[in-house]
Write an enzyme that holds these catalytic residues in place. Structure first.
Site, PDB file in Angstrom:
ATOM      1  CG  HIS A 147      -1.787   1.194   1.370  1.00  0.00           C
ATOM      2  ND1 HIS A 147      -3.117   1.176   1.027  1.00  0.00           N
ATOM      3  CD2 HIS A 147      -1.534   2.459   1.801  1.00  0.00           C
ATOM      4  CE1 HIS A 147      -3.641   2.374   1.230  1.00  0.00           C
ATOM      5  NE2 HIS A 147      -2.698   3.169   1.705  1.00  0.00           N
ATOM      6  CD  GLU A 148       1.612   3.724   3.627  1.00  0.00           C
ATOM      7  OE1 GLU A 148       1.854   4.760   2.979  1.00  0.00           O
ATOM      8  OE2 GLU A 148       0.559   3.562   4.262  1.00  0.00           O
ATOM      9  CG  HIS A 167       0.347   6.295  -0.745  1.00  0.00           C
ATOM     10  ND1 HIS A 167      -0.668   6.975  -1.375  1.00  0.00           N
ATOM     11  CD2 HIS A 167      -0.207   5.746   0.380  1.00  0.00           C
ATOM     12  CE1 HIS A 167      -1.790   6.840  -0.661  1.00  0.00           C
ATOM     13  NE2 HIS A 167      -1.533   6.110   0.396  1.00  0.00           N
ATOM     14  CG  HIS A 219       0.587   8.889  -6.976  1.00  0.00           C
ATOM     15  ND1 HIS A 219      -0.564   9.222  -6.287  1.00  0.00           N
ATOM     16  CD2 HIS A 219       0.451   9.500  -8.175  1.00  0.00           C
ATOM     17  CE1 HIS A 219      -1.334   9.977  -7.053  1.00  0.00           C
ATOM     18  NE2 HIS A 219      -0.737  10.169  -8.204  1.00  0.00           N
TER      19      HIS A 219
END
Length: 675
Positions: free
Chosen positions: A467-468, A471, A474
């Site tokens: 999940h991290e 990010h 991104h």
């Protein structure tokens, strides 16, 4: 030596952490503010007529030194803080909010922006420039630029107060987390606990020169305890301690602070001409209005509640059959869920953990990013770190060009707040023909290696890492001209798409085969485990959905109404939770006063966005599944339209360009087993 405000002479222009001392921060921020003010003055006093370049663009590139110094400071204040830094934060925050107001309330500057804004249809701007102009204009009009002088002053006072209160809120939660420990000396009290949890608790006690075992409210200590400890009384003790953080009427109590923050936000919104704080916030979100958010949450609630109630009844019946439990309590939830999960799927975290060695999982995330986006990650040892446990990587594309610098910081320690997050030490942007590459960091709190074992992750921690890392991608793949539109600078209910979509690879046999190997034997995770991971993915999804919805509704209750009538936070919270409650209430506990996401972080009126983004991510991943989870063409579309574009265009436009259509909630409901 002005370390923070000079040009860094380090490799890749990385932060020279070892040269920075606590006493450098305050003067550096002061100097950064002075330099930024100078840059703004130069824009305001420019004798030439206002243009996009000399006003809007010049503003976006201003304040670079201040941004750099403050991002280093606040990142470390979250990941490696101490009492002195927390004190400095209390001094710096009001300065920064005052400076922010000096800019947004600068009438001459706003006049120049307005002039450009009023000509925007004749300026021939590209989509990114149009977005920047819109954002700059709104950042002024939405923050009081059109207000009369005395109201501007009122706004300044509110902002100063809010910045102090939210810091205090977070410090209180951290202090309460650190203040509690459960010291056990009777080995029988450890019954049911996995060996790794026992060993970690032993190390903690040893470090304090104590006999026995110490358990704390840090997640790697707390979660295994409430999930596996057979001793119900001790589970209760831990759960109540976690639930009453900042709700104990002591010096770290957050009841008053929480109400003050909610009231000041409301007052601020009214001052700016909005009905409530939510109306103000949601104007700049995909969801657009509180009504839309509430109907989104209530619609999900209607679909999830019957499933949640069924799952809860099944769990209660199971606990009764197993141990004669008459009333299932909050401290029983994780424990019996784990037992039921084992019975249904014969799969527990302890069976899976040997296949999820931290280093290999991280390597797996890197490999997947390589297959999808052509990236390579190489650990490097010649750049500075802020703590010896941090790992540093050079990220390059298929042509060997630098894409980003990546910092990975994975273990809990005293100066680090709980949870997991992505942040950046330097943004990506293009200036004078140079594409400045970003410095991105992932911070988590995973189980530390022990004397006998490497760091082995629970499956939940594996998905957290992915999940991290989503990010992180991104941020790393950002490719925009302007710093304020780069990377994760997107609408808040869009920001969770890249992170949540990455979690999907953790459930795919093809992806797991790349990294899920036994830390001792090297054996790839057995296929039956993979099938069970997939099967169990929607286990108690109804209850999990209900929980997320309850937090979203609590957030909206504080912020989409007038909070001045709330006098008793606990009673207020109980009323809000009425439709989503499954367990009996615990009188000593209160969630709001430790709800850091909305009272310290940036999630106020935005907590719904986790669920909102889940709709996007389920729909997006369904596209990958249609074509193949490593399909280069879909990956390229995702990279070009979502990951690299930052906040340069409206999120729904970017999404439709990637997907060819608007997202449908059916993919989520199907994945969650709620259809």
């Amino acid at each position: 030596m002005k370390v923070l405000t000079s040009k860094f002479t380090t490799k890749y222009n990385t932060a020279p952490f070892s040269q920075i001392k606590n006493e450098d921060y305050f003067p550096a921020i002061q100097e950064g503010i002075a330099l930024a003010k100078g840059e703004i003055d130069a824009i305001v006093t420019n004798p030439e007529a206002p243009t996009f370049e000399n006003t809007i663009e010049a503003m976006d590139y201003s304040g670079a030194i201040l941004d750099r110094a403050s991002s280093i400071f606040f990142n470390l204040n979250s990941a490696e803080t101490n009492d002195e830094m927390q004190k400095i934060a209390q001094e710096i925050s009001p300065l920064l909010s005052e400076f922010g107001n000096d800019i947004t309330l600068n009438a001459d500057l706003f006049a120049r922006i307005k002039t450009v804004y009023e000509q925007k249809d004749r300026l021939n701007l590209n989509p990114e420039q149009t977005t920047l102009l819109d954002k700059k204009y709104k950042s002024f009009s939405r923050n009081g630029a059109n207000l009369p002088e005395e109201k501007k002053n009122q706004l300044r006072e509110i902002d100063k107060e809010l910045s102090k209160l939210s810091l205090q809120f977070g410090e209180n939660v951290l202090a309460e987390t650190n203040a509690f420990e459960m010291h056990l000396t009777d080995y029988n009290h450890l019954a049911g606990l996995p060996e790794g949890a026992i060993e970690a608790a032993r190390s903690l006690a040893k470090a304090q020169g104590k006999e026995g075992w110490i358990f704390t409210l840090d997640f790697p200590s707390y979660i295994p305890f409430v999930t596996y400890a057979d001793n119900r009384e001790l589970r209760k003790k831990m759960a109540i301690a976690a639930g009453k953080k900042a709700f104990q009427g002591n010096e770290f109590d957050n009841k008053e602070i929480t109400l003050k923050i909610a009231r000041l936000r409301h007052e601020r919104a009214n001052l700016l001409g909005y009905k409530t704080h939510s109306h103000f916030v949601l104007e700049e979100r995909m969801a657009q209005s509180p009504e839309k958010v509430k109907s989104f949450l209530n619609d999900l609630l209607a679909k999830a509640k019957p499933a949640a109630q069924r799952e809860f009844d099944e769990l209660a019946a199971f606990a009764k059959k197993l141990d004669g439990i008459e009333q299932l309590e909050k401290w029983d939830g994780a424990y019996y869920s784990e037992k039921l999960k084992q019975e249904l799927f014969n799969l527990d975290d302890e069976k899976l953990k040997p296949y999820f060695q931290l280093e290999k999982v991280l390597e797996g995330a890197f490999t997947i990013a390589g297959k999808l986006f052509g990236l390579t990650f190489t650990e490097i040892f010649d750049i500075d770190k802020y703590h010896e446990e941090v790992m540093t990587y050079e990220v390059k594309d298929e042509f060997g060009e630098l894409v980003a610098v990546f910092y990975a910081d994975f273990f809990p320690r005293k100066g680090k707040r709980n949870g997991a997050w992505m942040t950046s030490f330097k943004s990506q942007y293009i200036k004078d023909g140079v594409n400045e590459r970003p410095h991105i960091s992932n911070v988590c709190n995973f189980t530390k290696p022990t004397e006998t074992k490497p760091s082995l992750l629970t499956f939940n921690e594996v998905t957290t890492l992915f999940h991290e890392f989503g990010h992180g991608l991104h941020g790393m793949l950002a490719n925009t001209t302007y710093p304020s539109l780069s990377g994760t600078s997107v609408y808040w209910d869009f920001v969770e798409l890249p992170s949540q979509v990455m979690e999907n690879w953790c459930y795919e046999p093809e992806a797991l085969a790349l990294f899920a190997t036994h830390y001792q034997t090297g054996e790839i995770i057995p296929q039956e485990y993979v099938e069970k991971i997939k099967e169990s993915a929607s286990f108690q999804e109804g209850m999990a959905t209900l929980r997320q919805i309850s937090f979203g509704l609590l957030d909206m209750a504080f912020h989409s109404n007038n909070p001045t009538d709330i006098t008793d936070i606990k009673a207020f919270e109980k009323t809000v939770f009425e439709d989503t409650t499954l367990y009996p209430d615990v009188a000593e506990n209160c969630m709001s006063v430790a709800f850091s996401h909305i009272f310290q972080g940036g999630y106020s009126s935005g907590y719904y966005s986790y669920k909102w983004a889940e709709v996007l991510d389920a729909d997006a991943f369904a596209y990958f599944q249609e074509k193949g989870i490593f399909d280069k063409e879909v990956a390229k579309k995702f990279k070009d339209n979502i990951l690299s574009k930052g906040g340069t265009e409206l999120p729904m436009e970017l999404y439709k360009r990637f997907r060819g259509q608007e997202p449908s909630p059916d993919a989520l409901l199907k994945r969650a087993g709620l259809l």
